[in-house]
Design a protein around this motif. Structure first.
Motif, PDB file in Angstrom:
ATOM      1  N   GLN A 260      22.891 -53.701  21.743  1.00  0.00           N
ATOM      2  CA  GLN A 260      21.677 -54.310  22.284  1.00  0.00           C
ATOM      3  C   GLN A 260      21.834 -55.836  22.284  1.00  0.00           C
ATOM      4  N   PRO A 261      21.375 -56.518  23.329  1.00  0.00           N
ATOM      5  CA  PRO A 261      21.486 -57.981  23.378  1.00  0.00           C
ATOM      6  C   PRO A 261      20.826 -58.638  22.166  1.00  0.00           C
ATOM      7  N   THR A 262      21.408 -59.724  21.756  1.00  0.00           N
ATOM      8  CA  THR A 262      20.921 -60.604  20.665  1.00  0.00           C
ATOM      9  C   THR A 262      20.996 -59.979  19.270  1.00  0.00           C
ATOM     10  N   THR A 263      21.737 -58.888  19.120  1.00  0.00           N
ATOM     11  CA  THR A 263      21.851 -58.256  17.802  1.00  0.00           C
ATOM     12  C   THR A 263      23.248 -58.438  17.201  1.00  0.00           C
ATOM     13  N   ASN A 264      24.025 -59.356  17.749  1.00  0.00           N
ATOM     14  CA  ASN A 264      25.427 -59.513  17.347  1.00  0.00           C
ATOM     15  C   ASN A 264      25.597 -59.732  15.850  1.00  0.00           C
ATOM     16  N   LYS A 265      24.897 -60.687  15.290  1.00  0.00           N
ATOM     17  CA  LYS A 265      25.086 -61.023  13.875  1.00  0.00           C
ATOM     18  C   LYS A 265      24.739 -59.835  12.978  1.00  0.00           C
TER      19      LYS A 265
ATOM     20  N   ILE B 266      35.123 -61.598  24.769  1.00  0.00           N
ATOM     21  CA  ILE B 266      34.677 -62.965  25.074  1.00  0.00           C
ATOM     22  C   ILE B 266      33.823 -62.993  26.336  1.00  0.00           C
ATOM     23  N   GLU B 267      34.275 -62.299  27.372  1.00  0.00           N
ATOM     24  CA  GLU B 267      33.541 -62.341  28.647  1.00  0.00           C
ATOM     25  C   GLU B 267      32.231 -61.559  28.613  1.00  0.00           C
ATOM     26  N   ARG B 268      32.133 -60.594  27.735  1.00  0.00           N
ATOM     27  CA  ARG B 268      30.917 -59.777  27.597  1.00  0.00           C
ATOM     28  C   ARG B 268      30.580 -59.727  26.108  1.00  0.00           C
ATOM     29  N   PRO B 269      29.834 -60.703  25.607  1.00  0.00           N
ATOM     30  CA  PRO B 269      29.645 -60.833  24.154  1.00  0.00           C
ATOM     31  C   PRO B 269      28.880 -59.699  23.478  1.00  0.00           C
ATOM     32  N   ASP B 270      28.296 -58.791  24.229  1.00  0.00           N
ATOM     33  CA  ASP B 270      27.637 -57.640  23.628  1.00  0.00           C
ATOM     34  C   ASP B 270      28.546 -56.412  23.615  1.00  0.00           C
ATOM     35  N   VAL B 271      29.824 -56.603  23.952  1.00  0.00           N
ATOM     36  CA  VAL B 271      30.793 -55.508  23.979  1.00  0.00           C
ATOM     37  C   VAL B 271      31.855 -55.762  22.912  1.00  0.00           C
ATOM     38  N   TYR B 272      32.113 -54.743  22.121  1.00  0.00           N
ATOM     39  CA  TYR B 272      33.086 -54.803  21.030  1.00  0.00           C
ATOM     40  C   TYR B 272      34.109 -53.695  21.213  1.00  0.00           C
TER      41      TYR B 272
ATOM     42  N   ARG C 247      27.546 -44.077  11.164  1.00  0.00           N
ATOM     43  CA  ARG C 247      26.615 -44.013  12.290  1.00  0.00           C
ATOM     44  C   ARG C 247      25.226 -44.489  11.893  1.00  0.00           C
ATOM     45  N   ALA C 248      24.809 -44.226  10.670  1.00  0.00           N
ATOM     46  CA  ALA C 248      23.503 -44.711  10.207  1.00  0.00           C
ATOM     47  C   ALA C 248      23.475 -46.237  10.145  1.00  0.00           C
ATOM     48  N   LEU C 249      24.588 -46.842   9.763  1.00  0.00           N
ATOM     49  CA  LEU C 249      24.655 -48.302   9.676  1.00  0.00           C
ATOM     50  C   LEU C 249      24.640 -48.974  11.038  1.00  0.00           C
ATOM     51  N   VAL C 250      25.363 -48.414  12.010  1.00  0.00           N
ATOM     52  CA  VAL C 250      25.566 -49.124  13.280  1.00  0.00           C
ATOM     53  C   VAL C 250      24.913 -48.469  14.493  1.00  0.00           C
ATOM     54  N   GLY C 251      24.563 -47.212  14.404  1.00  0.00           N
ATOM     55  CA  GLY C 251      24.064 -46.483  15.569  1.00  0.00           C
ATOM     56  C   GLY C 251      22.838 -47.093  16.217  1.00  0.00           C
ATOM     57  N   GLY C 252      21.962 -47.696  15.444  1.00  0.00           N
ATOM     58  CA  GLY C 252      20.749 -48.299  15.993  1.00  0.00           C
ATOM     59  C   GLY C 252      21.003 -49.514  16.871  1.00  0.00           C
ATOM     60  N   PHE C 253      22.206 -50.059  16.793  1.00  0.00           N
ATOM     61  CA  PHE C 253      22.556 -51.222  17.617  1.00  0.00           C
ATOM     62  C   PHE C 253      23.103 -50.828  18.987  1.00  0.00           C
ATOM     63  N   PHE C 254      23.519 -49.583  19.157  1.00  0.00           N
ATOM     64  CA  PHE C 254      24.185 -49.161  20.390  1.00  0.00           C
ATOM     65  C   PHE C 254      23.241 -49.219  21.587  1.00  0.00           C
ATOM     66  N   ALA C 255      23.716 -49.827  22.673  1.00  0.00           N
ATOM     67  CA  ALA C 255      22.980 -49.811  23.936  1.00  0.00           C
ATOM     68  C   ALA C 255      23.341 -48.564  24.747  1.00  0.00           C
ATOM     69  N   ALA C 256      24.491 -47.988  24.437  1.00  0.00           N
ATOM     70  CA  ALA C 256      24.988 -46.777  25.088  1.00  0.00           C
ATOM     71  C   ALA C 256      25.936 -46.106  24.105  1.00  0.00           C
ATOM     72  N   PRO C 257      26.207 -44.822  24.308  1.00  0.00           N
ATOM     73  CA  PRO C 257      27.174 -44.179  23.418  1.00  0.00           C
ATOM     74  C   PRO C 257      28.544 -44.858  23.518  1.00  0.00           C
TER      75      PRO C 257
END
Length: 100
Positions: free
Chosen positions: A11-16, A44-50, A76-86
């Protein structure tokens, strides 16, 4: 060695907060059967993509042992809520090593 490469769009703006959650999850991978390395890279080109890159001794260490574990559920409990897509997950093996 097999590498799991997972492309994760958050999700945008949730990087940190996402990066902090991944850091918190490192011990889950350190103790996983057959896990030999783990890192996450931000695009770098898409900062919401890891890209999560994990080295496994065998494919089954990831697909059977880790995915079937309580630690996978904790991950998944730690990071799943941040996912914009699977996440999109692929497994690779090195066929030519040019240099390190």
């Amino acid at each position: 060695m097999i590498y799991e490469i997972a492309e994760i769009t958050i999700q945008p703006t949730t990087n940190k907060a996402f990066e902090a959650a991944v850091a918190q999850a490192v011990p889950l991978f350190q103790r996983a059967r057959g896990c030999v390395s783990m890192r996450i890279d931000r695009t770098i080109e898409r900062p919401d993509v890891y890209r999560l890159v994990i080295g496994w001794q065998t494919l089954e260490d990831h697909t059977v042992h880790f995915r079937g574990s309580d630690d996978f559920q904790a991950w998944r409990a730690l990071v799943g809520g941040f996912f914009a897509a699977p996440p999109v997950v692929e497994h690779t093996e090195t066929v030519v090593m040019g240099f390190v």
